[in-house]
Design an enzyme around this catalytic site. Structure first.
Site, mmCIF file in Angstrom:
data_model
loop_
_atom_site.group_PDB
_atom_site.id
_atom_site.type_symbol
_atom_site.label_atom_id
_atom_site.label_comp_id
_atom_site.label_asym_id
_atom_site.label_seq_id
_atom_site.Cartn_x
_atom_site.Cartn_y
_atom_site.Cartn_z
ATOM 1 N N ARG A 174 -3.995 -1.727 -17.881
ATOM 2 C CA ARG A 174 -2.553 -2.064 -17.863
ATOM 3 C C ARG A 174 -2.281 -3.465 -18.408
ATOM 4 O O ARG A 174 -1.391 -4.170 -17.915
ATOM 5 C CB ARG A 174 -1.969 -1.944 -16.451
ATOM 6 C CG ARG A 174 -1.983 -0.564 -15.882
ATOM 7 C CD ARG A 174 -1.127 0.386 -16.724
ATOM 8 N NE ARG A 174 -0.911 1.637 -16.015
ATOM 9 C CZ ARG A 174 -1.764 2.656 -16.025
ATOM 10 N NH1 ARG A 174 -2.877 2.610 -16.737
ATOM 11 N NH2 ARG A 174 -1.502 3.756 -15.348
ATOM 12 N N SER A 244 4.416 3.470 -11.400
ATOM 13 C CA SER A 244 3.594 2.742 -10.423
ATOM 14 C C SER A 244 4.124 1.328 -10.277
ATOM 15 O O SER A 244 4.266 0.616 -11.269
ATOM 16 C CB SER A 244 2.144 2.652 -10.900
ATOM 17 O OG SER A 244 1.585 3.923 -11.039
ATOM 18 N N GLU A 339 2.928 -4.097 -11.029
ATOM 19 C CA GLU A 339 2.669 -3.553 -12.372
ATOM 20 C C GLU A 339 3.810 -3.808 -13.360
ATOM 21 O O GLU A 339 3.571 -4.304 -14.459
ATOM 22 C CB GLU A 339 2.365 -2.055 -12.261
ATOM 23 C CG GLU A 339 1.287 -1.627 -13.223
ATOM 24 C CD GLU A 339 1.765 -0.587 -14.190
ATOM 25 O OE1 GLU A 339 1.988 -0.938 -15.359
ATOM 26 O OE2 GLU A 339 1.911 0.581 -13.787
HETATM 27 N N1 EPU Z 1 -3.115 8.569 -2.994
HETATM 28 C C1 EPU Z 1 -2.766 8.700 -1.660
HETATM 29 N N2 EPU Z 1 -1.457 8.578 -1.313
HETATM 30 C C2 EPU Z 1 -0.487 8.360 -2.227
HETATM 31 C C3 EPU Z 1 -0.831 8.231 -3.589
HETATM 32 C C4 EPU Z 1 -2.163 8.338 -3.959
HETATM 33 O O1 EPU Z 1 -3.621 8.898 -0.809
HETATM 34 O O2 EPU Z 1 0.680 8.264 -1.818
HETATM 35 C C5 EPU Z 1 -4.522 8.729 -3.403
HETATM 36 C C6 EPU Z 1 -4.701 10.102 -4.052
HETATM 37 O O3 EPU Z 1 -5.098 11.037 -3.109
HETATM 38 C C7 EPU Z 1 -5.796 9.856 -5.047
HETATM 39 C C8 EPU Z 1 -5.705 8.402 -5.381
HETATM 40 O O4 EPU Z 1 -4.835 7.792 -4.417
HETATM 41 O O5 EPU Z 1 -7.060 10.092 -4.466
HETATM 42 C C9 EPU Z 1 -5.193 8.172 -6.798
HETATM 43 O O6 EPU Z 1 -3.896 8.757 -6.922
HETATM 44 P P1 EPU Z 1 -3.356 9.342 -8.330
HETATM 45 O O7 EPU Z 1 -4.356 10.251 -8.930
HETATM 46 O O8 EPU Z 1 -1.991 9.862 -8.094
HETATM 47 O O9 EPU Z 1 -3.326 8.087 -9.280
HETATM 48 P P2 EPU Z 1 -2.898 6.583 -9.035
HETATM 49 O O10 EPU Z 1 -4.126 5.749 -9.014
HETATM 50 O O11 EPU Z 1 -2.009 6.508 -7.845
HETATM 51 C C10 EPU Z 1 -2.757 6.029 -11.582
HETATM 52 C C11 EPU Z 1 -1.771 5.357 -12.496
HETATM 53 C C12 EPU Z 1 -0.636 6.301 -12.842
HETATM 54 C C13 EPU Z 1 -1.234 7.548 -13.500
HETATM 55 C C14 EPU Z 1 -2.219 8.179 -12.505
HETATM 56 C C15 EPU Z 1 -2.929 9.384 -13.075
HETATM 57 C C16 EPU Z 1 -1.902 2.992 -12.003
HETATM 58 C C17 EPU Z 1 -1.238 1.803 -11.383
HETATM 59 N N3 EPU Z 1 -1.265 4.154 -11.885
HETATM 60 O O12 EPU Z 1 -2.057 6.278 -10.354
HETATM 61 O O13 EPU Z 1 0.199 5.650 -13.801
HETATM 62 O O14 EPU Z 1 -0.229 8.463 -13.836
HETATM 63 O O15 EPU Z 1 -3.244 7.213 -12.160
HETATM 64 O O16 EPU Z 1 -3.886 8.991 -14.002
HETATM 65 O O17 EPU Z 1 -2.976 2.842 -12.570
HETATM 66 C C18 EPU Z 1 2.109 4.281 -14.058
HETATM 67 O O18 EPU Z 1 1.357 3.422 -14.526
HETATM 68 O O19 EPU Z 1 3.363 4.082 -13.948
HETATM 69 C C19 EPU Z 1 1.535 5.523 -13.578
HETATM 70 C C20 EPU Z 1 2.268 6.458 -12.968
#
Ligand code: EPU
Length: 353
Positions: A174, A244, A339
């Site tokens: 990012r 995010s 972010e």
């Molecule tokens: N999780 C929870 N509770 C929540 C949200 C997530 O327990 O409320 C856990 C999920 O179970 C999972 C882990 O956190 O094991 C990761 O969650 P997720 O796969 O949804 O991805 P993220 O790390 O929350 C990142 C990016 C997103 C991108 C997704 C998918 C960042 C800051 N965010 O989110 O990007 O879509 O991976 O690759 O790196 C964005 O940048 O605006 C964005 C949406």
């Protein structure tokens, strides 16, 4: 009408214009001057105007990774440069040159409909082509840097255009030089993407497809990504948000071991030097998911996303951010980092998504 006002009108510059429509958090601050640009000649004339009038310049694309906290002085340019050019190089490779104001999801749809591989995992990310490299957008195991060959930029003070190689852009999680050392001098006008005519699908990211699903096609992966995102992430046209709101934090291996001992369910990803934590999990487990504070809140399907139900200004969101950061720090000793990019910055101009 005086000469300045006439000149401003010819250049399409509006004074004291609302930014409400130009940020997906839908905060209602003003730009001292605002212009929507759809040609390079117009952009150059606006940069010349700003230099002559000694005004700072801020560029906004889709406004979907932006936290506006006050009125913005100087000239705000809304980038709507459009156009996609395609160069099929050989039987394996395609080069797509995309103007910075093109909607990113439209670019993904264009590639998938032509059966070109490389950006299908990045479907439905809000924002424009020009904003994508600024924060090196990423999802489901792919980042824009993986397919980006070159970025065309315009130098803010001279109006000169040039190309920068992807490998020189300082891409990281990012992050890029467009957010850092180049933020006061360069705006992105176009991006060259290197796509493949036949390639492997990247299915490694947990939750994207069933592990042994060998039926996946380019189209099915694209559709699956759209489906997963629609389930977990709010569409900013219905519920104001900036994706995010926090980055996934990096901590030391020692810190992660201590946390694992206390929280065996901790969601973490081991990297070479350190460990990346899922900020969404930390916030969720700290009890914030679905919580409201005044007219803002934590999205009930993804704790990493903060949403704006009814606020016109940023104060309530900033307060909620501080409460979440404090609670996560007290519970896990982890400091969350924001972010989206804040506007206005304390000094000078900024190129934003
Ligand atoms: N999780 C929870 N509770 C929540 C949200 C997530 O327990 O409320 C856990 C999920 O179970 C999972 C882990 O956190 O094991 C990761 O969650 P997720 O796969 O949804 O991805 P993220 O790390 O929350 C990142 C990016 C997103 C991108 C997704 C998918 C960042 C800051 N965010 O989110 O990007 O879509 O991976 O690759 O790196 C964005 O940048 O605006 C964005 C949406």
């Amino acid at each position: 009408m005086n000469e300045n006002a006439l000149n401003n009108r010819q250049l399409g510059i509006e004074q004291d214009a609302s930014l409400l429509e130009f940020n997906t958090l839908r905060f209602d601050y003003k730009a001292e001057y605002l212009a929507v640009v759809s040609s390079l000649a117009h952009l150059k004339a606006l940069l010349q105007w700003a230099n002559d009038a000694n005004q700072t310049v801020t560029m906004i694309g889709g406004g979907s990774n932006l936290l506006i906290c006050a009125d913005v002085s100087g000239l705000v340019i809304i980038n709507r440069l459009s156009g996609i050019q395609v160069d099929v190089q050989d039987e394996a490779n395609v080069m797509m040159t995309v103007a910075a104001g093109e909607n990113w999801h439209h670019v993904v749809e264009y590639a998938v409909s032509h059966h070109w591989y490389g950006i299908e995992n990045l479907a439905l990310i809000p924002g424009t082509m020009g904003a994508a490299p600024v924060q090196n957008i990423g999802a489901y195991g792919v980042e824009i840097k993986d397919v980006l060959r070159r970025v065309q930029v315009i130098h803010k003070h001279t109006g000169e255009q040039s190309w920068i190689d992807g490998k020189d852009c300082g891409f990281a999680y990012r992050d890029s030089h467009f957010k850092g050392k180049w933020k006061d001098t360069l705006f992105i006008t176009a991006v060259e993407l290197s796509l493949k005519i036949n390639a492997e699908l990247l299915l490694s990211y947990g939750g994207l497809v069933a592990p042994l699903d060998d039926q996946s096609t380019l189209l099915s992966v694209f559709e699956r990504v759209c489906e997963v995102r629609r389930q977990k992430l709010p569409d900013p046209s219905f519920l104001a948000n900036a994706g995010s709101f926090f980055k996934n934090p990096l901590i030391s291996k020692a810190h992660s071991q201590t946390l694992k001992a206390r929280f065996p369910e901790l969601v973490s990803f081991a990297l070479e030097e350190n460990v990346k934590l899922a900020a969404g999990w930390l916030i969720d487990q700290a009890g914030w998911k679905g919580k409201r504070h005044l007219g803002v809140g934590v999205y009930d399907k993804q704790a990493l996303v903060l949403v704006n139900y009814s606020e016109h200004k940023a104060d309530a969101l900033l307060a909620l951010e501080a409460l979440i950061k404090q609670s996560v720090y007290e519970r896990y000793g982890v400091l969350l980092e924001r972010e989206p990019v804040q506007l206005p910055l304390s000094s000078h101009s900024e190129s934003l998504s």
